[in-house]
Each structure stands twice: as structure tokens, then as C-alpha cells.
Design a protein around this motif. Structure first.
Motif, short mmCIF file in Angstrom:
data_model
loop_
_atom_site.label_atom_id
_atom_site.label_comp_id
_atom_site.label_asym_id
_atom_site.label_seq_id
_atom_site.Cartn_x
_atom_site.Cartn_y
_atom_site.Cartn_z
N SER A 147 0.85 -1.18 0.00
CA SER A 147 0.00 0.00 0.00
C SER A 147 0.89 1.23 0.00
N VAL A 148 0.43 2.27 -0.66
CA VAL A 148 1.18 3.53 -0.71
C VAL A 148 0.20 4.67 -0.46
N VAL A 149 0.62 5.61 0.39
CA VAL A 149 -0.25 6.74 0.72
C VAL A 149 -0.22 7.77 -0.41
N GLY A 150 -1.30 8.50 -0.51
CA GLY A 150 -1.43 9.49 -1.58
C GLY A 150 -0.42 10.61 -1.52
N THR A 151 0.23 10.80 -0.37
CA THR A 151 1.22 11.86 -0.23
C THR A 151 2.62 11.40 -0.63
N ASN A 152 2.74 10.20 -1.21
CA ASN A 152 4.05 9.68 -1.59
C ASN A 152 4.07 9.26 -3.07
N PRO A 153 3.90 10.23 -3.99
CA PRO A 153 3.85 9.88 -5.40
C PRO A 153 5.17 9.30 -5.94
N ARG A 154 6.28 9.65 -5.33
CA ARG A 154 7.57 9.11 -5.78
C ARG A 154 7.62 7.59 -5.57
N ALA A 155 7.16 7.14 -4.41
CA ALA A 155 7.14 5.69 -4.14
C ALA A 155 6.18 5.00 -5.09
N GLU A 156 5.00 5.58 -5.30
CA GLU A 156 4.04 4.95 -6.20
C GLU A 156 4.61 4.85 -7.62
N ALA A 157 5.33 5.87 -8.05
CA ALA A 157 5.94 5.82 -9.38
C ALA A 157 6.95 4.69 -9.48
N LEU A 158 7.74 4.48 -8.43
CA LEU A 158 8.69 3.36 -8.41
C LEU A 158 7.94 2.03 -8.54
N TYR A 159 6.89 1.86 -7.76
CA TYR A 159 6.15 0.60 -7.78
C TYR A 159 5.53 0.35 -9.16
N TYR A 184 -5.07 6.18 0.19
CA TYR A 184 -3.99 5.23 -0.09
C TYR A 184 -4.45 4.32 -1.23
N ARG A 185 -3.47 3.76 -1.89
CA ARG A 185 -3.74 2.79 -2.95
C ARG A 185 -3.06 1.47 -2.59
N THR A 186 -3.72 0.39 -2.95
CA THR A 186 -3.15 -0.95 -2.81
C THR A 186 -2.73 -1.41 -4.18
N LEU A 187 -1.48 -1.83 -4.30
CA LEU A 187 -0.93 -2.27 -5.57
C LEU A 187 -0.45 -3.72 -5.45
N GLN A 188 -0.51 -4.44 -6.57
CA GLN A 188 -0.03 -5.82 -6.61
C GLN A 188 0.79 -6.02 -7.86
N ARG A 189 1.67 -6.99 -7.76
CA ARG A 189 2.42 -7.44 -8.92
C ARG A 189 2.48 -8.95 -8.89
N PRO A 190 2.13 -9.62 -10.00
CA PRO A 190 2.26 -11.08 -10.04
C PRO A 190 3.71 -11.50 -9.91
N VAL A 191 3.93 -12.64 -9.31
CA VAL A 191 5.27 -13.21 -9.20
C VAL A 191 5.66 -13.82 -10.54
N GLY A 192 6.92 -13.68 -10.92
CA GLY A 192 7.41 -14.26 -12.17
C GLY A 192 7.76 -13.20 -13.17
N GLY A 193 8.88 -13.38 -13.84
CA GLY A 193 9.32 -12.42 -14.86
C GLY A 193 9.82 -11.14 -14.23
N ARG A 194 10.36 -10.29 -15.05
CA ARG A 194 10.85 -8.97 -14.62
C ARG A 194 10.31 -7.94 -15.61
N PRO A 195 9.94 -6.75 -15.10
CA PRO A 195 9.43 -5.71 -16.03
C PRO A 195 10.54 -5.16 -16.92
#
Length: 195
Positions: A147-159, A184-195
Motif C-alpha cells: 500500500s502507498v499513501v497518496g502523499t508519496n507519489p515518488r514511491a508509487e511511481a517506483l512501484y 492510499y492505494r493498494t498495488l499488486q504485482r504477479p510473481v514471475g518475470g521482470r518488467p
């Protein structure tokens, strides 16, 4: 840079410092002052629920995660009461309870990723995310969530650059002033592979 699971007792204060630097603003109202908050968080860290990025003996960044036994910071009534006393422990745990994340079956839920200020932008956060994906794969999980809070756009951009997508969102409602963020936003990434 090496990344391994767990930290030593000698590293506890450094891990606590990094965690408090990153999350102290939203945790601080649970304690009478910042020094007390930092000490309580540091004492409550669970060593084997962290991935630690190091350069030699220097801790560069940390990534906490949940297991079936709980989160990276363990707020038990007994330990909190023994450290703070009954009235302060009641207040602390009441303030902290809405911030607790829950387990998601088959998903490694991250419980705080933080990087030393002098290492931000140098790939430490990305390396910790890769290590979290590797840990999830080893555990047999299908995804990693954070989860990332709305006040942290830099972290969300990394994710997002690392392949995470939004799967939910929420807000703190009338508690926004207490925690220092509204959404806040909840983000997920499937396991496997690399972006």
C-alpha cells in the motif's frame, strides 16, 4: 549491495531509525513524543520479517513483510503495556489498529519499504522489491502486494515502474489529520518475470 532476510541485534537501532524516518509521521500520534515512538517501534520490530539491503556492514534499506504470524512490527498488548504502562498502551494500540494490514492468501504483503536518504534513487528500493518478488516465489505466493499513501507519489511511481498495478484504494476518513494522509492505494504485482 547484498540483500538478505533478517537483521542482527546490532542492526536493530539502524533498522528502527530507517523505519521511523519513513513512517514516523503516520505513527507518531500513537505515542507521547517522537523519541518514545521511535523507541517503541524499534523494540517491536520482528527481525525475520525484514529483507535488509547492505553495503558491507551499512544498512541501506529495509523491506518489512507479513507472515502468518503477523507483520514486521509486532504490537502485542503485553509488550506494549510493559513498555508504556496501561493507559499509554491502550491509546497507542487504539491509534495503531486502523493502520494494520491483513493477510491475503497466496500473496506476500509488504509492511513497509524504506531506503536511507543518501541511497534514494540509487536502485536500493528496486533491489528490495526484486528480493521481495524472489521471496514470494520461494514461498509459493502468486503476487506481492503493498500500500502507498497518496502523499508519496515518488514511491508509487517506483512501484508502477516495477510492474505493480492498482488493485484497490481507500481512505482514512475523519482520521486523516491524525495519520497525515487522506487516501492510499493498494498495488499488486504477479510473481514471475521482470518488467
Amino acid at each position: 549491495m547484498d540483500i538478505t532476510r533478517g537483521f542482527t541485534q546490532d542492526e536493530r537501532s539502524r533498522v528502527g531509525e530507517l523505519y521511523w524516518e519513513a513512517f514516523g509521521a503516520k505513527l507518531s500520534h500513537a505515542f507521547r513524543d517522537g523519541g518514545t515512538g521511535r523507541a517503541q517501534v524499534t523494540a517491536a520490530l520482528v527481525a525475520d520479517r525484514f529483507l535488509i539491503a547492505r553495503d558491507g556492514a551499512d544498512v541501506l534499506g529495509v523491506c518489512g513483510f507479513r507472515t502468518a504470524s503477523g507483520g514486521a512490527v509486532h504490537w502485542s498488548w503485553r509488550a506494549t503495556r510493559s513498555r508504556l504502562g496501561r493507559p499509554a498502551a491502550v491509546r497507542s494500540l487504539a491509534v495503531l489498529a486502523p493502520l494494520d494490514r491483513s493477510d491475503v492468501p497466496g500473496v506476500l504483503v509488504l509492511d513497509g519499504l524504506c531506503v536511507a536518504a543518501e541511497r534514494r534513487g540509487a536502485g536500493t528500493g528496486s533491489a528490495l522489491l526484486t528480493a521481495a518478488l524472489d521471496l514470494a516465489a520461494a514461498r509459493g505466493d502468486r503476487a506481492v502486494q503493498l500500500s502507498v499513501v497518496g502523499t508519496n507519489p515518488r514511491a508509487e511511481a517506483l512501484y508502477r515502474r516495477r510492474g505493480f498495478t492498482v488493485v484497490g484504494q481507500g481512505g482514512t476518513g475523519p482520521l486523516a489529520g491524525l495519520y497525515g494522509f487522506h487516501r492510499y492505494r493498494t498495488l499488486q504485482r504477479p510473481v514471475g518475470g521482470r518488467p
